[in-house]
Design an enzyme around this catalytic site. Structure first.
Site, PDB file in Angstrom:
ATOM      1  N   SER A   1      -9.862   2.016   2.512  1.00  0.00           N
ATOM      2  CA  SER A   1      -8.796   2.788   1.800  1.00  0.00           C
ATOM      3  C   SER A   1      -7.991   1.966   0.975  1.00  0.00           C
ATOM      4  O   SER A   1      -7.147   2.574  -0.049  1.00  0.00           O
ATOM      5  CB  SER A   1      -8.164   3.943   2.526  1.00  0.00           C
ATOM      6  OG  SER A   1      -7.559   3.386   3.410  1.00  0.00           O
TER       7      SER A   1
ATOM      8  N   SER B   1      -9.912  -0.020   6.682  1.00  0.00           N
ATOM      9  CA  SER B   1      -9.299  -0.023   5.407  1.00  0.00           C
ATOM     10  C   SER B   1      -8.708  -1.497   4.904  1.00  0.00           C
ATOM     11  O   SER B   1      -8.369  -1.206   3.642  1.00  0.00           O
ATOM     12  CB  SER B   1      -8.150   0.967   5.465  1.00  0.00           C
ATOM     13  OG  SER B   1      -8.931   2.224   5.317  1.00  0.00           O
TER      14      SER B   1
ATOM     15  N   LYS C   1       0.836  -1.356   0.015  1.00  0.00           N
ATOM     16  CA  LYS C   1       0.129   0.075   0.039  1.00  0.00           C
ATOM     17  C   LYS C   1       0.876   1.255  -0.098  1.00  0.00           C
ATOM     18  O   LYS C   1       2.013   1.127   0.656  1.00  0.00           O
ATOM     19  CB  LYS C   1      -0.928  -0.047   1.204  1.00  0.00           C
ATOM     20  CG  LYS C   1      -1.955   0.972   1.268  1.00  0.00           C
ATOM     21  CD  LYS C   1      -2.732   0.691   2.693  1.00  0.00           C
ATOM     22  CE  LYS C   1      -3.926   2.077   2.696  1.00  0.00           C
ATOM     23  NZ  LYS C   1      -4.738   1.828   3.731  1.00  0.00           N
TER      24      LYS C   1
END
Ligand code: GLN
Length: 493
Positions: A164, A188, A84
């Protein structure tokens, strides 16, 4: 064994899992990396990655190949992973989904990614995300939206991957990496995993170091993994978890052996279902998911107890006060001076701060900084921040008390399957409501995993989450593994 489970999601089985790849390394590391790079390029429209580090991946894979041929491969030798884009990676651009960090190239490696590299992992690139982790759909990224690959496979080209960590979940689901590391502040990891039909594990707060992770809300942020199977999550957790002297909030005790204990579960687990969640009125899909969860637990031989958590319903407002307050403080560092974007053509220092932040931050980030600053301001601090902090303590205590009588708790990961682009962007509160089932876990710092397995009426995946007591990370994966195996048996019959 004939199982009476309905609406099982049959499709998440990928070509190759991390465990299979590691067990069967006749595929050259370089071929495996090339194959993934080829797929990433072919599926560039998904926009799962912000930055693809193909050259570096090839070099790493060549080195891994040498080691494997010499017979000294490490735990993740040659495994192509995604990261990420809020983990600092030395010499690889790290944007956290924000314009303000568009040209930020860290000079150091986060602890989690350093541990992956030391275990021989190959980094394919950095995945798309809502700016600074703020969002539930990846629509708040400054680098464009990510498509939901499971939706695409069903012919829907307008569905969000969740957020997210939408880029990470999409990359795993579309086989653009074997697994991904990500972060979870209020859901997330778990919610995008649910939307994309993959596994997402948020460990206990402090189980994985936050050092080198771009901060959103420091008392809630927790690195974890998005994988194809529970076993794959265990393999990576064994590498990345454990105390880090560089993070004073990292847990002092080793979390245990994830892979070794993957099959150790109590004979008759006691599983709690919180009434507050069971009674949430939602769509027919949510109701169907609930009855599937109850059937699955029955098949697993668990004893199900319905429990009261009287204050858990205040979690969402408390989370959205605390997270925003912490964010407003954490994001004060983006001042155009030390690193990141700096506005040009300004006449004074104050104007430089103002214009830099006005141009560098997106709309949702500005909204949250404003709200967080307001809630922390003199006269309102007691009314908002302090009140929310008290709610957090009460929720944590109620959870801890409930865990004296049950091994785990189970409830859905999200109220719905993947929703459409733009569905919640006009009304931020409706977007925040999507996090109803995930944020209580972060407030209490508990470990929780989202496991795929069921489908909604329109064929999209829906996950359920299994929540454990603080520090009970290894047990969560063990029971999740058992449930996943039951679902697999049911799929095959
Ligand atoms: N959707 C939640 C938020 O916007 C959680 C995000 C996250 O876990 N980073 O705050």
């Amino acid at each position: 064994m004939k199982l009476a489970l309905k609406n099982i999601d049959p499709s998440p089985s990928p070509p190759l899992t991390l465990a299979e790849t590691l067990a069967n390394r006749d595929l050259e590391a370089i071929d495996n990396a090339e194959e993934h790079i080829r797929r990433i390029e072919a599926q560039a429209d998904l926009n799962a990655y912000i930055t693809v580090s193909s050259e570096r991946a090839r070099a790493q894979a060549e080195r891994s190949g040498d080691r494997l041929r010499r017979g000294d491969g490490r735990a993740l030798e040659g495994a192509p992973l995604a990261v990420k884009d809020n983990f600092c990676t030395e010499d690889i651009r790290t944007t956290a989904g924000s314009r303000i960090l568009e040209n930020f190239i860290p000079t150091y490696e986060s602890t989690v990614t350093a541990r992956l590299l030391a275990a021989g992992a190959v980094f394919l690139g950095k995945t798309n995300m809502d700016e600074f982790g703020m969002g539930s759909s990846t629509e708040n990224s400054a680098y464009g939206r990510t498509l939901n690959p499971r939706g695409l496979a069903l012919g829907y080209n307008d569905l969000v991957p969740g957020g997210s960590s939408g880029g990470s979940a999409a990359a795993v689901a579309a086989n653009l990496c074997l697994a991904s590391v990500a972060t979870d502040t209020g859901g997330s990891i778990r919610q995008p995993a649910s939307f994309c039909g993959v596994v997402g594990f948020k460990p206990s707060y402090g189980a994985c170091s936050r050092w080198g992770v771009v901060a959103y809300a420091s008392s809630l942020d927790q690195p974890g993994v998005i994988t194809k199977t529970v076993e794959d999550a265990a393999i990576i957790m064994d590498v990345i978890s454990g105390n880090d002297p560089k993070d004073s909030t990292s847990c002092p005790h080793p979390p245990g052996d994830f892979v070794q204990d993957l099959n150790s579960c109590p004979e008759r687990p006691i599983v709690g279902i919180p009434n507050a969640f069971r009674n949430v009125e939602g769509s027919p899909d949510l109701e169907a998911l609930w009855s599937n969860i109850e059937d699955l637990l029955r098949e697993s031989g668990a004893e199900v107890r319905y429990i009261d958590l009287p204050s858990v319903r205040y979690s969402l407002p408390a989370y959205y006060v605390l997270a925003l307050c912490e964010a407003s403080s954490n994001l004060a560092r983006y001042d155009g001076v030390r690193y990141g974007y700096r506005a040009e053509g300004v006449k004074s220092l104050t104007e430089m701060y103002e214009v830099t932040r006005a141009q560098g931050f997106g709309e949702e980030v500005k909204r949250r900084v404003l709200l967080g600053t307001f809630a922390l301001s003199a006269g309102y601090y007691d009314q908002y921040y302090l009140k929310a902090a008290k709610v957090r303590s009460v929720v944590s205590r109620e959870m801890a008390t409930a865990f004296e009588d049950v091994h785990w708790m189970v409830w859905p990961t999200a109220p719905s399957p993947a929703f459409g682009f733009g569905q919640h962007t006009k009304d931020p509160l409706s977007m925040y409501l999507e996090d109803l089932f995930t944020v209580p876990v972060n407030l209490a710092g508990l470990p929780a995993i989202s496991v795929p397995g069921f489908t909604a009426k329109n064929g999209l995946p829906m996950g359920f989450q299994l929540v454990g007591r603080l520090g009970g990370d290894v047990g969560v994966l063990a029971f999740a593994n058992r449930l996943e195996q039951l679902l697999r048996v049911a799929t095959k019959q």
